[in-house]
Structures are given as C-alpha cells and as structure tokens.
Design a protein around this motif. Structure first.
Motif, PDB file in Angstrom:
ATOM      1  N   GLY A 260       1.308  -1.261   0.201  1.00 37.05           N
ATOM      2  CA  GLY A 260      -0.191   0.339   0.097  1.00 37.05           C
ATOM      3  C   GLY A 260       0.736   0.917   0.132  1.00 37.05           C
ATOM      4  N   GLU A 261       2.254   0.994   0.133  1.00 37.79           N
ATOM      5  CA  GLU A 261       2.733   2.705   0.215  1.00 37.79           C
ATOM      6  C   GLU A 261       3.119   2.602  -1.473  1.00 37.79           C
ATOM      7  OE1 GLU A 261       5.461   2.574   4.286  1.00 37.79           O
ATOM      8  OE2 GLU A 261       6.330   1.511   3.050  1.00 37.79           O
ATOM      9  N   SER A 262       3.431   4.073  -1.255  1.00 38.41           N
ATOM     10  CA  SER A 262       3.501   4.333  -2.657  1.00 38.41           C
ATOM     11  C   SER A 262       4.419   5.528  -2.909  1.00 38.41           C
ATOM     12  CB  SER A 262       2.495   4.639  -3.325  1.00 38.41           C
ATOM     13  OG  SER A 262       2.495   5.281  -5.112  1.00 38.41           O
TER      14      SER A 262
ATOM     15  N   ASN B 264       3.430   7.077 -10.732  1.00 42.16           N
ATOM     16  CA  ASN B 264       3.090   6.129  -9.242  1.00 42.16           C
ATOM     17  C   ASN B 264       3.492   4.959  -9.048  1.00 42.16           C
ATOM     18  OD1 ASN B 264       1.671   8.896  -7.738  1.00 42.16           O
ATOM     19  ND2 ASN B 264       0.714   8.759 -10.343  1.00 42.16           N
TER      20      ASN B 264
ATOM     21  N   THR C  28       2.933   1.650  -6.831  1.00 49.61           N
ATOM     22  CA  THR C  28       2.916   1.616  -4.873  1.00 49.61           C
ATOM     23  C   THR C  28       3.130  -0.133  -4.968  1.00 49.61           C
ATOM     24  OG1 THR C  28       0.739   2.649  -5.471  1.00 49.61           O
ATOM     25  CG2 THR C  28       0.630   1.255  -4.101  1.00 49.61           C
TER      26      THR C  28
ATOM     27  N   GLU D  43       7.476   9.888  -1.596  1.00 53.28           N
ATOM     28  CA  GLU D  43       6.112   9.881  -0.189  1.00 53.28           C
ATOM     29  C   GLU D  43       4.928  10.475  -1.272  1.00 53.28           C
ATOM     30  OE1 GLU D  43       6.442   7.745   3.180  1.00 53.28           O
ATOM     31  OE2 GLU D  43       8.037   9.607   3.402  1.00 53.28           O
ATOM     32  N   GLN D  44       4.165   9.572  -1.418  1.00 56.89           N
ATOM     33  CA  GLN D  44       3.195  10.367  -2.194  1.00 56.89           C
ATOM     34  C   GLN D  44       2.170  11.250  -0.870  1.00 56.89           C
ATOM     35  OE1 GLN D  44       1.334   9.980  -4.835  1.00 56.89           O
ATOM     36  NE2 GLN D  44       2.464   8.109  -5.154  1.00 56.89           N
TER      37      GLN D  44
END
Length: 224
Positions: A20-22, A64, A66, A105-106
């Motif tokens: 879930g990290e992006s 992006n 993810t 990071e997002q």
C-alpha cells in the motif's frame, strides 16, 4: 518506507515499501524494481498544476509506484554525477530549482513557486518558476557534484552562482543582483547576475553546474 542510497558516482536511492505504500517521480526516474510494484501515471494535482511543472523543466505526468506486497523494492536514479539527498519535508518546506526533484512519498506535494521578485526569475538563469515541496514525508533531490549545506543566521547573506543553488527553506529570501563593474561583467566569466540568499534558514548548494559543464562540451564539439 525505508531507503538506501546506492553508488557514489551516479547514485540511486533504493526504497523498500510495505503493501500500500507508494512513491512518485517524474517520467523516466525509475531504474529498477522487484516483483510486487504496480505503476500508474497521472497528471498529479490536475492539469493546471501539471502545466506549471512543465515550465519548471519537469514532465507533465508523474509516475506512481505502489507496493502490492511487503518488502517490494524500487530504485530511482540521478541523471548526472553527483549526490542523491534525502530531505524530510515534514520538518520544513523547501523551494527547489528546476530539475532538482527526483522522487518522493505520496504524502509530499509538489507545485510551482514564483520568486518574490520578478527580476529574480527573468534574469536569474534558472527560469522564473521554481518548485515548492510541502506536506509530510521524505523527498529525494538530485545534486550535481558534491553537496554543500549551510544554515544561514537571520540577516546572513551568501552570494551564489544561480546554477549552483539546489534548494532552500521558505524562510530564506531569494533575489538576483547585478555583478558590479563593466570589467567584471565582460571579462570575469561569471555572467551578469548572481543569486543572493539571505537567512534565516537552511540552504543546499551544489559544487557543479551541469548546464555550464554541458555547454563547455558542446562548444568543443566539431562543427560541420
């Protein structure tokens, strides 16, 4: 998110993500990735903000990446010999020169930032529009050559060739002043203008201006 700076000459940052990290980067910033990374491309922040990025020298669209599972790795590489510098945007917003942004990071946001004085952008050599990084989390900047970091006291001034400025905190005043003396202008080899940074605040400089370096190479190329 964990990261590791890899390499010395033309370094990269390898990021380890949990599910879930992006991360996001300008187009072409990614150099390798493991299984478990999903990519999407969008005009981050909408069309107006994307067009603004185009004027800063960045791509309109952002890539992006993810993680679909824990421990997935992705690396983003610099484009010239130098350094990759991690900065914690949650501690302080930064104003960056065009081309300095590598990835983030997002939770970090990126948009154009106008210099306080029109003359700074009109004559500064790096364009009227800069970039502002804000939000929270880590961003990574590209530095040409070696990095020099200073913390300016209130009222403290440093004068820098514009192409050697990487980034500075929003508390730092940024303006352009004219080199004094006709002899210095025409014979000094440093151009007409120089950047004046006034504290308080942190500044990041680079020892190489790659635009000047590439111009010297082009000047020595044979012409038909």
């Amino acid at each position: 998110m964990k990261y590791e700076i890899i390499g010395d000459t033309v370094p990269a940052v390898e990021v380890t993500l949990n599910s879930g990290e992006s991360m996001f980067t300008q187009s072409g910033g990614m150099i390798w990735q493991t299984e478990g990374i999903n990519m999407s491309t969008n005009a981050r922040g909408g069309l107006a903000r994307s067009l603004g990025r185009m004027f800063t020298g960045e791509s309109i669209f952002m890539a992006n990446y993810t993680a679909a599972r824990d421990g997935a790795k992705i690396a983003f590489g610099s484009t010239v010999p130098g350094k990759v510098v991690p900065v914690d945007i949650g501690r302080s917003e930064l104003i960056c020169q065009k081309g300095a942004f590598l990835c983030a990071e997002q939770s970090v946001d990126l948009k154009v930032a106008f210099t306080k004085k029109f003359s700074a952008g009109l004559f500064g050599g790096e364009g009227f529009i800069l970039q502002r990084l804000f939000g929270s989390g880590y961003a990574f900047l590209e530095v040409d050559g070696d990095m020099v970091e200073r913390n300016l006291a209130p009222g403290e001034v440093i004068k820098v060739d514009t192409g050697n400025v990487v980034a500075f905190e929003t508390s730092v005043n940024y303006e352009i002043e004219t080199v004094k003396g006709l002899g210095n202008i025409f014979l000094g080899g440093e151009g007409l203008f120089i950047t004046r940074l006034t504290g308080p605040g942190r500044i990041i400089l680079q020892t190489q201006n790659f635009n000047d370096f590439s111009a010297k190479i082009i000047a020595r190329m044979p012409r038909s």
